[in-house]
Design a protein around this motif. Structure first.
Motif, mmCIF file in Angstrom:
data_model
loop_
_atom_site.group_PDB
_atom_site.id
_atom_site.type_symbol
_atom_site.label_atom_id
_atom_site.label_comp_id
_atom_site.label_asym_id
_atom_site.label_seq_id
_atom_site.Cartn_x
_atom_site.Cartn_y
_atom_site.Cartn_z
ATOM 1 N N ARG A 64 0.807 -1.217 0.000
ATOM 2 C CA ARG A 64 0.000 0.000 0.000
ATOM 3 C C ARG A 64 0.846 1.276 0.000
ATOM 4 O O ARG A 64 0.316 2.378 -0.014
ATOM 5 N N GLY A 65 2.174 1.135 0.024
ATOM 6 C CA GLY A 65 3.052 2.302 -0.021
ATOM 7 C C GLY A 65 3.331 2.929 1.326
ATOM 8 O O GLY A 65 3.844 4.049 1.398
ATOM 9 N N ASN A 66 3.022 2.238 2.415
ATOM 10 C CA ASN A 66 3.307 2.748 3.754
ATOM 11 C C ASN A 66 4.688 2.236 4.175
ATOM 12 O O ASN A 66 4.815 1.279 4.935
ATOM 13 N N GLY A 67 5.718 2.883 3.652
ATOM 14 C CA GLY A 67 7.082 2.474 3.925
ATOM 15 C C GLY A 67 7.456 2.555 5.387
ATOM 16 O O GLY A 67 8.167 1.688 5.904
ATOM 17 N N ARG A 68 6.976 3.574 6.056
ATOM 18 C CA ARG A 68 7.301 3.737 7.471
ATOM 19 C C ARG A 68 6.774 2.562 8.295
ATOM 20 O O ARG A 68 7.487 1.981 9.115
ATOM 21 N N GLY A 69 5.512 2.182 8.063
ATOM 22 C CA GLY A 69 4.920 1.067 8.799
ATOM 23 C C GLY A 69 5.598 -0.249 8.471
ATOM 24 O O GLY A 69 5.884 -1.056 9.360
ATOM 25 N N ALA A 70 5.866 -0.481 7.177
ATOM 26 C CA ALA A 70 6.508 -1.728 6.757
ATOM 27 C C ALA A 70 7.906 -1.842 7.348
ATOM 28 O O ALA A 70 8.291 -2.895 7.864
ATOM 29 N N PHE A 71 8.667 -0.772 7.286
ATOM 30 C CA PHE A 71 10.045 -0.795 7.782
ATOM 31 C C PHE A 71 10.079 -1.029 9.286
ATOM 32 O O PHE A 71 10.874 -1.833 9.787
ATOM 33 N N LYS A 72 9.223 -0.339 10.017
ATOM 34 C CA LYS A 72 9.174 -0.465 11.471
ATOM 35 C C LYS A 72 8.849 -1.902 11.878
ATOM 36 O O LYS A 72 9.519 -2.478 12.745
ATOM 37 N N LEU A 73 7.842 -2.502 11.253
ATOM 38 C CA LEU A 73 7.452 -3.855 11.626
ATOM 39 C C LEU A 73 8.469 -4.906 11.186
ATOM 40 O O LEU A 73 8.686 -5.895 11.893
ATOM 41 N N LEU A 74 9.099 -4.699 10.043
ATOM 42 C CA LEU A 74 10.134 -5.645 9.629
ATOM 43 C C LEU A 74 11.317 -5.574 10.592
ATOM 44 O O LEU A 74 11.915 -6.597 10.931
ATOM 45 N N SER A 75 11.635 -4.378 11.057
ATOM 46 C CA SER A 75 12.715 -4.229 12.041
ATOM 47 C C SER A 75 12.384 -4.997 13.323
ATOM 48 O O SER A 75 13.243 -5.698 13.875
ATOM 49 N N LYS A 76 11.135 -4.887 13.778
ATOM 50 C CA LYS A 76 10.716 -5.620 14.977
ATOM 51 C C LYS A 76 10.791 -7.123 14.748
ATOM 52 O O LYS A 76 11.322 -7.865 15.580
ATOM 53 N N ALA A 77 10.213 -7.577 13.648
ATOM 54 C CA ALA A 77 10.197 -9.014 13.349
ATOM 55 C C ALA A 77 11.612 -9.550 13.208
ATOM 56 O O ALA A 77 11.914 -10.664 13.656
ATOM 57 N N ASN A 78 12.488 -8.759 12.615
ATOM 58 C CA ASN A 78 13.887 -9.152 12.439
ATOM 59 C C ASN A 78 14.567 -9.354 13.793
ATOM 60 O O ASN A 78 15.365 -10.273 13.965
ATOM 61 N N ALA A 79 14.238 -8.507 14.754
ATOM 62 C CA ALA A 79 14.823 -8.625 16.087
ATOM 63 C C ALA A 79 14.233 -9.805 16.870
ATOM 64 O O ALA A 79 14.888 -10.342 17.766
ATOM 65 N N GLU A 80 13.038 -10.213 16.518
ATOM 66 C CA GLU A 80 12.325 -11.251 17.276
ATOM 67 C C GLU A 80 12.467 -12.661 16.721
ATOM 68 O O GLU A 80 12.216 -13.631 17.435
ATOM 69 N N ILE A 81 12.847 -12.801 15.474
ATOM 70 C CA ILE A 81 12.834 -14.128 14.842
ATOM 71 C C ILE A 81 13.839 -15.079 15.497
ATOM 72 O O ILE A 81 14.940 -14.685 15.855
ATOM 73 N N ASP A 82 13.406 -16.321 15.637
ATOM 74 C CA ASP A 82 14.263 -17.396 16.127
ATOM 75 C C ASP A 82 14.237 -18.470 15.040
ATOM 76 O O ASP A 82 13.247 -19.179 14.874
ATOM 77 N N GLY A 83 15.320 -18.555 14.283
ATOM 78 C CA GLY A 83 15.386 -19.468 13.154
ATOM 79 C C GLY A 83 15.178 -20.923 13.529
ATOM 80 O O GLY A 83 14.555 -21.681 12.780
ATOM 81 N N VAL A 84 15.669 -21.332 14.688
ATOM 82 C CA VAL A 84 15.506 -22.720 15.129
ATOM 83 C C VAL A 84 14.030 -23.029 15.338
ATOM 84 O O VAL A 84 13.515 -24.053 14.873
ATOM 85 N N LEU A 85 13.331 -22.137 16.022
ATOM 86 C CA LEU A 85 11.903 -22.361 16.257
ATOM 87 C C LEU A 85 11.107 -22.299 14.956
ATOM 88 O O LEU A 85 10.157 -23.067 14.767
ATOM 89 N N MET A 86 11.507 -21.420 14.047
ATOM 90 C CA MET A 86 10.825 -21.361 12.753
ATOM 91 C C MET A 86 11.001 -22.677 12.002
ATOM 92 O O MET A 86 10.077 -23.140 11.346
#
Length: 183
Positions: A64-86
């Motif tokens: 939808r072109g909301n770069g600020r929202g997309a970037f913020k949430l990807l940053s959060k998800a990036n900090a939270e991901i656990d590859g082993v659990l995934m």
């Protein structure tokens, strides 16, 4: 390696929407409800469900072109991901972690956000097949072009009655504010 069998129906439904209809708003709705139930149970994979919820919203905002929202949430998800659990839930956790980091680096900042379909790396053949079948039941082509989604899908938030969700969020915010005042 520990595996999350059988695959939760909500997870299969999420993957079918994510890779089929590309209705990321619906993906968010499915996974958020599931995540909340699992959080209450204290499940081992609760963090995975939260990251997947966030990734669907990243996709929704990016398209939808909301770069600020997309970037913020990807940053959060990036900090939270656990590859082993995934990996335990049937995804290629190592690859997904790398993909998220690569995407964040490529975007660089909110102004650099660009939409692409960002297919999730499904490692387990049984999970992939279940999601493909569900996608076909929805009448959607597997790994469809997300840019071809209709306006009703791209702007789903404008057409969905979210009164119940908004009321729950407002109540939660009030409880948190009260807790802070009492602390």
């Amino acid at each position: 390696m520990k595996k999350a069998y059988p695959y939760p129906a909500e997870f299969v439904a999420f993957l079918a929407e994510y890779h089929g209809t590309r209705d990321y708003f619906e993906c968010h709705e499915i996974m958020e409800e599931f995540w909340k139930r699992e959080r209450e149970k204290g499940g081992r994979h609760v963090g995975c469900w939260l990251v997947l919820t966030r990734l669907s919203v990243v996709q929704y905002h990016a398209r939808r072109g909301n770069g600020r929202g997309a970037f913020k949430l990807l940053s959060k998800a990036n900090a939270e991901i656990d590859g082993v659990l995934m990996s335990e839930i049937g995804l290629d956790g190592e690859r997904l972690t790398a993909m998220m980091r690569e995407r964040l680096a490529a975007w660089g900042q909110p102004e650099g956000v660009r939409y692409d379909d960002f297919n999730l790396p499904i490692r387990e053949p049984a999970l992939r097949e279940a999601a493909r079948r569900r996608s076909a039941e929805l009448g959607a082509a597997w790994q469809a072009d997300g840019m071809a989604a209709g306006e009703d899908v791209v702007h789903r938030h404008a057409t969905r009655d979210r009164t119940e969700v908004e009321e729950a969020r407002a109540a939660s915010a009030q409880r948190k504010a009260l807790d802070r005042r009492q602390a």
